[in-house]
Design a protein around this motif. Structure first.
Motif, short mmCIF file in Angstrom:
data_model
loop_
_atom_site.label_atom_id
_atom_site.label_comp_id
_atom_site.label_asym_id
_atom_site.label_seq_id
_atom_site.Cartn_x
_atom_site.Cartn_y
_atom_site.Cartn_z
N ARG A 38 0.83 -1.28 0.05
CA ARG A 38 0.10 -0.06 0.10
C ARG A 38 0.80 1.19 0.00
N LEU A 39 1.92 1.26 0.66
CA LEU A 39 2.85 2.29 0.81
C LEU A 39 3.41 2.61 -0.49
N ALA A 40 3.79 1.72 -1.26
CA ALA A 40 4.22 2.06 -2.77
C ALA A 40 3.23 2.39 -3.63
N ALA A 41 2.04 1.79 -3.18
CA ALA A 41 0.93 2.18 -4.56
C ALA A 41 0.27 3.33 -4.25
N ILE A 42 0.07 3.86 -2.98
CA ILE A 42 -0.69 4.99 -2.76
C ILE A 42 0.01 6.31 -3.35
N GLY A 43 1.57 6.28 -3.37
CA GLY A 43 2.22 7.40 -3.69
C GLY A 43 2.42 8.41 -2.70
N PRO A 44 2.98 9.50 -2.92
CA PRO A 44 3.12 10.51 -1.77
C PRO A 44 1.78 10.95 -1.17
N THR A 45 1.72 10.79 -0.14
CA THR A 45 0.68 11.50 0.51
C THR A 45 1.16 11.93 2.09
N GLU A 46 0.19 12.67 2.88
CA GLU A 46 0.64 12.87 4.10
C GLU A 46 1.17 11.95 5.14
N THR A 48 2.27 9.03 4.03
CA THR A 48 3.81 8.42 3.53
C THR A 48 4.85 9.53 4.12
N ALA A 49 4.60 10.58 3.70
CA ALA A 49 5.55 11.69 4.15
C ALA A 49 5.85 11.51 5.65
N ARG A 50 4.69 11.42 6.44
CA ARG A 50 5.10 11.46 7.96
C ARG A 50 6.00 10.09 8.25
N ILE A 51 5.62 8.94 7.71
CA ILE A 51 6.41 7.82 7.78
C ILE A 51 7.87 8.06 7.34
N ARG A 52 8.28 8.76 6.24
CA ARG A 52 9.64 9.09 5.83
C ARG A 52 10.29 10.01 6.99
N ARG A 53 9.66 10.92 7.40
CA ARG A 53 10.14 12.00 8.54
C ARG A 53 10.28 11.19 9.67
N LEU A 54 9.61 10.17 10.05
CA LEU A 54 9.77 9.71 11.40
C LEU A 54 11.02 8.55 11.01
N ILE A 55 11.23 8.11 9.96
CA ILE A 55 12.17 7.03 9.73
C ILE A 55 13.76 7.90 9.53
N GLN A 56 13.74 9.26 8.98
CA GLN A 56 14.64 10.12 9.11
C GLN A 56 15.16 10.51 10.34
N SER A 57 14.23 10.94 11.28
CA SER A 57 14.56 11.16 12.36
C SER A 57 14.80 10.14 13.47
N GLU A 58 14.67 8.88 13.00
CA GLU A 58 15.00 7.52 13.61
C GLU A 58 14.05 7.41 15.03
N ALA A 59 12.93 7.59 14.72
CA ALA A 59 11.73 7.33 15.65
C ALA A 59 11.30 6.19 15.29
#
Length: 155
Positions: A38-46, A48-59
């Motif tokens: 689902r993450l790959a299929a839905i494309g950039p949304t709020e 998915t952007a939140r998940i990317r930010r959480l991964i970048q901040s190591e949360a």
């Protein structure tokens, strides 16, 4: 682990989660790559952007919970408990049921985000649609003994 977790699981990622000591960006990327359609299929949304930010901040804990919310929204966190050096995480489809009636997915690990990710991978595998048709299959190589017989008797 309960009956739902006995279905097919991605063995590679499940073993890596069990053997890991801590979450890394590479490990969570592998989890996403192997289990998150689902993450790959839905494309950039709020979300998915939140998940990317959480991964970048190591949360990692928040990222694991966000993955559950995005990928398997029918599953909810039922219980997180720390006992004898391990985190126990239970995911459930019906949190309102008493625990003894519910078929939940349970995972445990010494690291909280890894316990949540392990439960996520198992719930994702349990949620995978079965590859069965609505009509039962008939064996193609039936023996010669089993010949079709017309047995209509309308008398």
């Amino acid at each position: 682990m309960f009956a739902l977790s006995e279905r097919q699981q991605p063995a590679g990622i499940h073993d890596r989660l069990r053997q890991a000591h801590a979450v890394t960006a590479e490990l969570i990327s592998d989890v996403i790559g192997e289990t998150c359609q689902r993450l790959a299929a839905i494309g950039p949304t709020e979300k998915t952007a939140r998940i990317r930010r959480l991964i970048q901040s190591e949360a990692w804990t928040d990222a694991a919970l966000a993955l559950i919310d995005l990928e398997i929204p029918q599953w909810r966190l039922r219980r997180i408990a720390y006992d004898e050096g391990e985190w126990h995480c239970a995911l459930s489809r019906q949190r309102e049921l008493p625990e003894w009636l519910d078929q939940s997915i349970e995972a445990r690990h010494a690291d909280l985000p890894l316990a949540i990710l392990s439960a996520f991978v198992e719930a994702k595998a349990a949620s995978a649609p079965a590859s069965r048709t609505s009509v039962p299959a008939v064996p193609r190589n039936a023996d010669a003994i089993y010949e079709p017989v017309l047995s209509e008797n309308f008398a």
